[in-house]
Design a protein around this motif. Structure first.
Motif, PDB file in Angstrom:
ATOM      1  N   ILE A  87      -0.054   8.767   3.981  1.00 48.58           N
ATOM      2  CA  ILE A  87       1.244   8.105   3.788  1.00 48.58           C
ATOM      3  C   ILE A  87       2.301   9.107   3.340  1.00 48.58           C
ATOM      4  O   ILE A  87       3.438   9.087   3.822  1.00 48.58           O
ATOM      5  CB  ILE A  87       1.087   6.961   2.765  1.00 48.58           C
ATOM      6  N   LEU A  88       1.933  10.015   2.441  1.00 48.30           N
ATOM      7  CA  LEU A  88       2.888  11.027   1.977  1.00 48.30           C
ATOM      8  C   LEU A  88       3.298  11.956   3.106  1.00 48.30           C
ATOM      9  O   LEU A  88       4.468  12.375   3.194  1.00 48.30           O
ATOM     10  CB  LEU A  88       2.288  11.834   0.817  1.00 48.30           C
ATOM     11  N   ALA A  89       2.367  12.273   3.998  1.00 43.97           N
ATOM     12  CA  ALA A  89       2.685  13.135   5.141  1.00 43.97           C
ATOM     13  C   ALA A  89       3.661  12.438   6.088  1.00 43.97           C
ATOM     14  O   ALA A  89       4.612  13.047   6.599  1.00 43.97           O
ATOM     15  CB  ALA A  89       1.408  13.525   5.865  1.00 43.97           C
ATOM     16  N   ILE A  90       3.450  11.129   6.301  1.00 45.30           N
ATOM     17  CA  ILE A  90       4.362  10.373   7.166  1.00 45.30           C
ATOM     18  C   ILE A  90       5.743  10.278   6.521  1.00 45.30           C
ATOM     19  O   ILE A  90       6.770  10.438   7.195  1.00 45.30           O
ATOM     20  CB  ILE A  90       3.780   8.966   7.443  1.00 45.30           C
ATOM     21  N   LEU A 124       3.180   5.938  -2.815  1.00 45.78           N
ATOM     22  CA  LEU A 124       4.341   6.746  -3.177  1.00 45.78           C
ATOM     23  C   LEU A 124       4.476   6.896  -4.691  1.00 45.78           C
ATOM     24  O   LEU A 124       5.061   7.877  -5.174  1.00 45.78           O
ATOM     25  CB  LEU A 124       5.616   6.118  -2.605  1.00 45.78           C
ATOM     26  N   ASN A 125       3.931   5.929  -5.427  1.00 42.73           N
ATOM     27  CA  ASN A 125       4.022   5.987  -6.883  1.00 42.73           C
ATOM     28  C   ASN A 125       2.750   6.543  -7.526  1.00 42.73           C
ATOM     29  O   ASN A 125       2.601   6.490  -8.744  1.00 42.73           O
ATOM     30  CB  ASN A 125       4.324   4.601  -7.447  1.00 42.73           C
ATOM     31  N   GLY A 126       1.821   7.060  -6.696  1.00 41.03           N
ATOM     32  CA  GLY A 126       0.621   7.708  -7.218  1.00 41.03           C
ATOM     33  C   GLY A 126      -0.388   6.765  -7.831  1.00 41.03           C
ATOM     34  O   GLY A 126      -1.151   7.158  -8.711  1.00 41.03           O
ATOM     35  N   SER A 127      -0.425   5.521  -7.369  1.00 39.40           N
ATOM     36  CA  SER A 127      -1.347   4.543  -7.942  1.00 39.40           C
ATOM     37  C   SER A 127      -2.790   4.833  -7.514  1.00 39.40           C
ATOM     38  O   SER A 127      -3.041   5.154  -6.351  1.00 39.40           O
ATOM     39  CB  SER A 127      -0.944   3.128  -7.499  1.00 39.40           C
ATOM     40  N   PRO A 128      -3.748   4.682  -8.425  1.00 46.44           N
ATOM     41  CA  PRO A 128      -5.167   4.873  -8.080  1.00 46.44           C
ATOM     42  C   PRO A 128      -5.720   3.734  -7.214  1.00 46.44           C
ATOM     43  O   PRO A 128      -6.873   3.808  -6.777  1.00 46.44           O
ATOM     44  CB  PRO A 128      -5.851   4.911  -9.456  1.00 46.44           C
ATOM     45  N   LYS A 129      -4.901   2.708  -6.968  1.00 48.14           N
ATOM     46  CA  LYS A 129      -5.356   1.594  -6.124  1.00 48.14           C
ATOM     47  C   LYS A 129      -5.516   2.000  -4.671  1.00 48.14           C
ATOM     48  O   LYS A 129      -6.123   1.277  -3.887  1.00 48.14           O
ATOM     49  CB  LYS A 129      -4.369   0.426  -6.231  1.00 48.14           C
ATOM     50  N   VAL A 130      -4.946   3.152  -4.300  1.00 49.89           N
ATOM     51  CA  VAL A 130      -5.005   3.636  -2.923  1.00 49.89           C
ATOM     52  C   VAL A 130      -5.861   4.900  -2.904  1.00 49.89           C
ATOM     53  O   VAL A 130      -5.733   5.770  -3.787  1.00 49.89           O
ATOM     54  CB  VAL A 130      -3.594   3.932  -2.371  1.00 49.89           C
ATOM     55  N   THR A 131      -6.730   5.012  -1.905  1.00 46.82           N
ATOM     56  CA  THR A 131      -7.615   6.173  -1.837  1.00 46.82           C
ATOM     57  C   THR A 131      -6.812   7.453  -1.611  1.00 46.82           C
ATOM     58  O   THR A 131      -5.679   7.425  -1.128  1.00 46.82           O
ATOM     59  CB  THR A 131      -8.627   6.024  -0.692  1.00 46.82           C
ATOM     60  N   THR A 179       0.838  -1.207   0.000  1.00 47.73           N
ATOM     61  CA  THR A 179       0.000   0.000   0.000  1.00 47.73           C
ATOM     62  C   THR A 179       0.871   1.253   0.000  1.00 47.73           C
ATOM     63  O   THR A 179       0.599   2.222  -0.727  1.00 47.73           O
ATOM     64  CB  THR A 179      -0.931   0.014   1.219  1.00 47.73           C
ATOM     65  N   VAL A 180       1.947   1.249   0.781  1.00 55.46           N
ATOM     66  CA  VAL A 180       2.865   2.387   0.797  1.00 55.46           C
ATOM     67  C   VAL A 180       3.498   2.571  -0.576  1.00 55.46           C
ATOM     68  O   VAL A 180       3.605   3.695  -1.083  1.00 55.46           O
ATOM     69  CB  VAL A 180       3.955   2.189   1.870  1.00 55.46           C
TER      70      VAL A 180
END
Length: 327
Positions: free
Chosen positions: A36-39, A22-29, A17-18
């Motif tokens: 995740i990007l903030a972390i 990080l790769n901008g996949s639409p699979k993650v909301t 999921t990370v």
């Protein structure tokens, strides 16, 4: 160093999921990706380029391998290469020395442009057999993953030799490059072909190394051979660096010798310094920037799986501002 495992642990999600986030996949909301990007930002996460290239099988980096960086020859060549690669979305690194060869098998680069005597032809064939894409500027190799972008050395050498003979010279000297140089071998073959078909012309071959010091040594040898320049002679230096070294030696040690009359000198490459000699050096001209650009274009085509034909860089004779005459 912070890894995606650390981000996954703090975010309470899986590693995959990370990676998707990080790769901008639409699979993650959107919400999960933002968290995740903030972390990742808070942990000062820096992507591992080596790991990423293993997954994507590309680095968007091209390597140019050179025998060395000395002299005034390489600037325009590299500039033409860089401009074309930048347009295609690639970066460029310049390498020299055998240790840098490992960048190919370790897939630290997507392909290579090679003008490097330390690269053995068998070594390059072995890399090509493993799928690496190469463009060679200094040899002839037959392999579907290798393309050639070569100077028309023989045409240039013939132009230079025929020009000297047309000026009336019958005593010719050829100052070569190093023994392992493909370009030097091609030029010498052409010089010898012209001399063999022209009656009354003698040729003396002096081994050089493409550096100014070799031109200085050659000039000293020729002065001794021609009794201080009293016997008219003509010299084809296989690059401008050596020709300029010859000019320097004669100016410092035999100022009475008139270049362009008692001794006529022709170079090869038309480097910028050649335009400042007095008289202006006659030389073989071609576009080094275009050479680099063609090499980059051909390599990108290879990487993209396109069909490519070998390219040849054509040359012309650029006459200096004086006319020699010899008998």
């Amino acid at each position: 160093m912070v890894s995606i495992k650390d981000i996954a642990k703090q975010a309470g999600v899986s590693i995959s999921t990370v990676s998707y986030a990080l790769n901008g996949s639409p699979k993650v909301t959107y919400e999960t990706t933002s968290r995740i990007l903030a972390i990742a930002k808070a942990l000062n996460y820096v992507p591992n380029a080596a790991a990423r290239s293993l997954k994507t099988r590309e680095t968007k980096i091209i390597g140019v391998f050179l025998t060395d960086f000395s002299g005034a020859f390489y600037g325009d060549l590299l500039q033409g290469t860089r401009e074309t690669l930048t347009q295609k979305g690639y970066d460029l690194i310049v390498c020299s020395g055998k240790q840098s060869h490992r960048m190919l098998p370790e897939r630290m680069i997507d392909g290579a442009i090679i003008l490097d005597q330390t690269f053995g032809s068998d070594e390059m064939i072995s890399y090509a057999d493993r799928g690496h894409k190469l463009v060679v500027l200094d040899r002839e190799l037959s392999h579907p993953n290798i393309n050639q972008v070569l100077l028309d050395n023989k045409a240039g050498a013939m132009l230079a030799t025929e020009y000297l003979i047309e000026q009336g010279h019958r005593t010719l000297y050829a100052v070569t490059g190093p023994s392992g140089s493909y370009d030097s071998k091609q030029r010498l073959q052409a010089v010898m072909q012209v001399v063999e078909r022209t009656s009354g012309v003698t040729l003396t071959v002096i081994e050089g190394d493409f550096n100014k010091s070799a031109g200085e040594r050659a000039a000293a040898s020729i002065m001794a051979d021609t009794n201080g320049g009293t016997v008219s002679s003509a010299v084809f230096c296989f690059n401008d660096e050596m020709a300029i070294g010859m000019f320097n030696y004669l100016a410092g040690n035999h100022p009475e010798v008139r270049i362009g009359e008692q001794i006529h000198i022709v170079g090869f490459d038309n480097i910028e310094l050649a335009s400042y000699t007095q008289p202006r050096l006659t030389t073989i001209d071609y576009s080094k920037r275009k050479w680099g650009a063609f090499a980059a274009e051909q390599l990108i085509k290879l990487i993209n799986g396109d069909t490519v034909d070998h390219e040849r860089i054509y040359v012309t004779l650029l006459k200096g501002n004086s006319v020699g005459a010899g008998k």
